[in-house]
Scaffold this active site. Structure first.
Site, mmCIF file in Angstrom:
data_model
loop_
_atom_site.group_PDB
_atom_site.id
_atom_site.type_symbol
_atom_site.label_atom_id
_atom_site.label_comp_id
_atom_site.label_asym_id
_atom_site.label_seq_id
_atom_site.Cartn_x
_atom_site.Cartn_y
_atom_site.Cartn_z
ATOM 1 N N THR A 1 0.930 -1.094 -0.018
ATOM 2 C CA THR A 1 -0.024 -0.060 -0.024
ATOM 3 C C THR A 1 0.882 1.091 0.096
ATOM 4 O OG1 THR A 1 -1.570 -1.319 1.287
ATOM 5 C CG2 THR A 1 -1.899 1.091 1.214
ATOM 6 N N VAL A 2 1.817 1.473 0.946
ATOM 7 C CA VAL A 2 2.541 2.563 1.084
ATOM 8 C C VAL A 2 3.452 2.660 -0.072
ATOM 9 C CG1 VAL A 2 4.427 3.831 2.557
ATOM 10 C CG2 VAL A 2 2.366 2.553 3.574
ATOM 11 N N GLU B 1 8.959 11.221 8.610
ATOM 12 C CA GLU B 1 7.845 12.049 8.937
ATOM 13 C C GLU B 1 6.730 11.323 8.962
ATOM 14 O OE1 GLU B 1 5.493 14.409 9.885
ATOM 15 O OE2 GLU B 1 7.270 15.740 9.374
ATOM 16 N N VAL C 1 5.090 8.887 11.945
ATOM 17 C CA VAL C 1 4.202 9.352 13.321
ATOM 18 C C VAL C 1 3.322 10.321 12.647
ATOM 19 C CG1 VAL C 1 3.910 10.427 15.428
ATOM 20 C CG2 VAL C 1 6.215 9.325 14.742
ATOM 21 N N ILE D 1 -0.235 13.746 8.681
ATOM 22 C CA ILE D 1 -0.033 15.188 9.505
ATOM 23 C C ILE D 1 1.521 15.390 9.629
ATOM 24 C CG2 ILE D 1 -0.276 16.108 11.739
ATOM 25 C CD1 ILE D 1 -2.593 14.201 12.120
ATOM 26 N N GLU E 1 -6.016 -4.360 10.597
ATOM 27 C CA GLU E 1 -5.292 -5.562 9.977
ATOM 28 C C GLU E 1 -5.947 -6.992 10.612
ATOM 29 O OE1 GLU E 1 -1.088 -5.360 9.524
ATOM 30 O OE2 GLU E 1 -1.243 -3.176 10.345
ATOM 31 N N ASP F 1 1.117 0.510 18.661
ATOM 32 C CA ASP F 1 1.418 1.557 17.533
ATOM 33 C C ASP F 1 1.757 2.762 18.101
ATOM 34 O OD1 ASP F 1 1.464 2.311 14.724
ATOM 35 O OD2 ASP F 1 -0.425 3.405 15.553
ATOM 36 N N LYS G 1 4.783 5.810 18.649
ATOM 37 C CA LYS G 1 4.821 7.157 18.070
ATOM 38 C C LYS G 1 5.002 8.002 19.189
ATOM 39 C CE LYS G 1 1.659 5.697 14.402
ATOM 40 N NZ LYS G 1 0.048 5.648 13.995
#
Lengths: 386, 386
Positions: free
Chosen positions: B10-11, B117, B120, B124, B178, B189, B193
């Site tokens: 996906t990313v 970037e 986290v 944003i 997931e 998660d 962060k």
């Protein structure tokens, strides 16, 4: 880098404060060498001078912080600084809203930078984030609660139930509102910030003037606030702009938001700004939109970008956009004691005593209605429903 | 600048999408040259390769985008890329939370950049703004709704009244959660962060591990949500950290916020992040914390910072901070059917059926209570009251 500050009121003194003995890297690389003040103040501090030519011809001074406010002499002094190849940073949205394209061109010709982060949103890094997003894709919407004074007044009216005049006096006493509060409460300050933001977002030379739609909060009463509150709605003075297919809207108006909306949680003199871009969707920032240290912080950030050679993404302002206030359509409410049956013919309206809730009408039509009703009822209120 | 992407899920595919025929300056300066994939996929696209050595030794490739996720092989491949003097950008908070100090040092030795970037806050620009504020002054508080999946689940439970399991399945069906949702719903998660953010904010090597306090949302029931809603409170899974006098707290916990609070308006899978710094006060950002294009956008922003030589403010991580979870004190609520009279002796408690509202207790003490009660009631709920 050595700098000069023009004006040593609240904002100018804030910059001096942040730059006196900073210990952190890289802010400790900035030094205030000269401060331009009026002749009667010159003897108060060693760095004070009333001789601008001396600053302009001082080769050690690389950047000028304009902290005077208003159009003149700020515009002339910024122009002269750029002509003398000094970088300029300013917190002054009046001068930037009117002269952005001119100054940007002049700065480019002279090989220096003109930065104005603090002119919109105070301590909120709005310009930096807007310009950063624009490195990747286009922004088609900007919107904000861009004026802390008007937000403070509306928030305080909502909390206390007190009338507009009482809360305005309180805001003046606390230093949140100026002796002449018109720029804040009539929407002029938001108009400047909206035009600067829209100009950058859409790459067009958009300036304040008759093409914007602008309604302030002077006519908001305690009864209005009470009435809306019963309906779980809060009033906010907002600036809004969208850009679609070469057309742009520029609107400043009181806006009713549900009390659970993000905008409703923007309290006291805070600001909120929001943009919409295709790949990240909505991004909003909330923080201190004014005040000595937040504004000074943003000015110093601009100086650091110059010091560190982090050139801002320069926005070309040459796009020709047509202003079209019909782009934005929403429900509106009018509050008036005038007989408006004729004015509202053809609209889908629900009347509740003096409140007329009009369904899905363009901003252009709503503001036109308010203008024509105002001829018969000076105190008419217009508000959009978000 | 030519880049390679590691992984094309996906990313990774999002980065390819943003960099295919971009028209805007400066993003059009970036080109994807190679994409590292598993051997069975190599034949699917011309740029695919399973030979990492070829990427490492290709002098044209200046930067590597790590889009694999998880600790290995990501950590090894990042290390190798840095050793071969490739810049690295990554969206992977697992690997950064564990290896930030090591990778940062290695990048510095090799004269390249390591940016993260998107690890986290997704779309944003949190790291950029945090690092920017740190150019001027210290940050003493970071806090956030840092996980879109858990926020979606809690928001949906609040809206629909449906139980946790049903909403979780729905989130999995929509691709928000997931197959193994534990990292999202148990707070791992957010822990990553929070640790990354706190490390940068306070200049200390803070990693996930037993010293953090962590409670997730597995035990939240429809009845809990209904009960809190009646009291005008909404539940959010938050990460929170403060730093005072060489001490730091690192807490992940369900948190009750008034329904008119800014946090309550963070809907669906949005994220909100907030910092506090002395000169600007509170600054918060709200936007898409995950998703293909927002995450890819942030990766591309990091690449642009490299391309434009906008070096990030490197945070020295050598401060020695003591973790002290007593720094944060607030009201807490426990929901349990166990007999907890003995556990709660000495605390100021108001009981309402199975809900025990405890006044002003430290996070350390509250989490300790929850742990000891859990031995008798596996389904105990702990939530802080904001």
């Amino acid at each position: 880098m050595k700098i000069a500050i023009l004006g040593h009121g609240t904002v100018g003194a804030g910059v001096t404060k942040l730059l006196s003995n900073p210990t952190k890297q890289p802010v400790n690389q900035l030094t205030v060498k000269s401060i331009w003040v009026r002749p009667e103040k010159v003897q108060l501090e060693a760095r004070y001078t009333d001789d601008y030519q001396q600053i302009l011809h001082d080769p050690e001074i690389e950047a000028v912080v304009e902290a005077l406010g208003g159009e003149e002499p700020a515009a002339t002094m910024i122009r002269e600084a750029l002509e003398h190849q000094k970088h300029v940073v300013t917190a002054n949205n009046v001068v930037i809203a009117l002269h952005l394209a001119e100054f940007q061109q002049l700065a480019q010709q002279q090989g220096v930078h003109l930065y104005f982060e603090s002119s919109v949103g105070g301590g909120i890094p709005w310009i930096a984030n807007l310009e950063r997003v624009l490195r990747i894709d286009t922004v088609n919407e900007v919107q904000g609660i861009w004026n802390g004074t008007s937000n403070f007044i509306l928030d305080e009216m909502t909390e206390s139930g007190a009338p507009f005049d009482v809360v305005l006096s309180e805001a003046q006493r606390l230093g949140y509102a100026e002796a002449d509060p018109s720029a804040d409460i009539d929407g002029d300050d938001i108009e400047n910030k909206l035009c600067i933001s829209a100009a950058l977002a859409y790459n067009a030379d958009l300036r304040p003037g008759p093409q914007t739609l602008k309604v302030g909060i002077r006519n908001v009463t305690a009864a209005d606030i009470h009435y809306f509150k019963q309906q779980q709605l809060l009033l906010k003075l907002m600036g809004k702009s969208v850009c679609q297919k070469g057309q742009v809207s520029l609107i400043i108006e009181p806006t009713l938001v549900p009390k659970t909306a993000a905008e409703a949680s923007v309290r006291a003199n805070q600001n909120q700004v929001r943009l919409h871009e295709a790949t990240i969707g909505d991004l909003s920032l909330v923080g201190q939109g004014a005040g000595q240290l937040p504004t000074a912080h943003a000015l110093v950030q601009d100086l650091l970008d110059i010091e560190l050679a982090h050139g801002h993404q320069q926005q070309d302002l040459s796009s020709l956009l047509q202003v079209n206030q019909n782009l934005q359509t929403s429900d509106y409410v009018l509050r008036t004691h005038a007989d408006v049956r004729q004015d509202l013919v053809g609209y889908d309206v629900e009347r509740d005593a003096d409140y007329y809730w009009i369904k899905q009408i363009s901003a252009a039509a709503a503001h036109q209605l308010a203008r024509q009703i105002k001829l018969r009822d000076q105190r008419v209120l217009l508000a959009a429903v978000a």
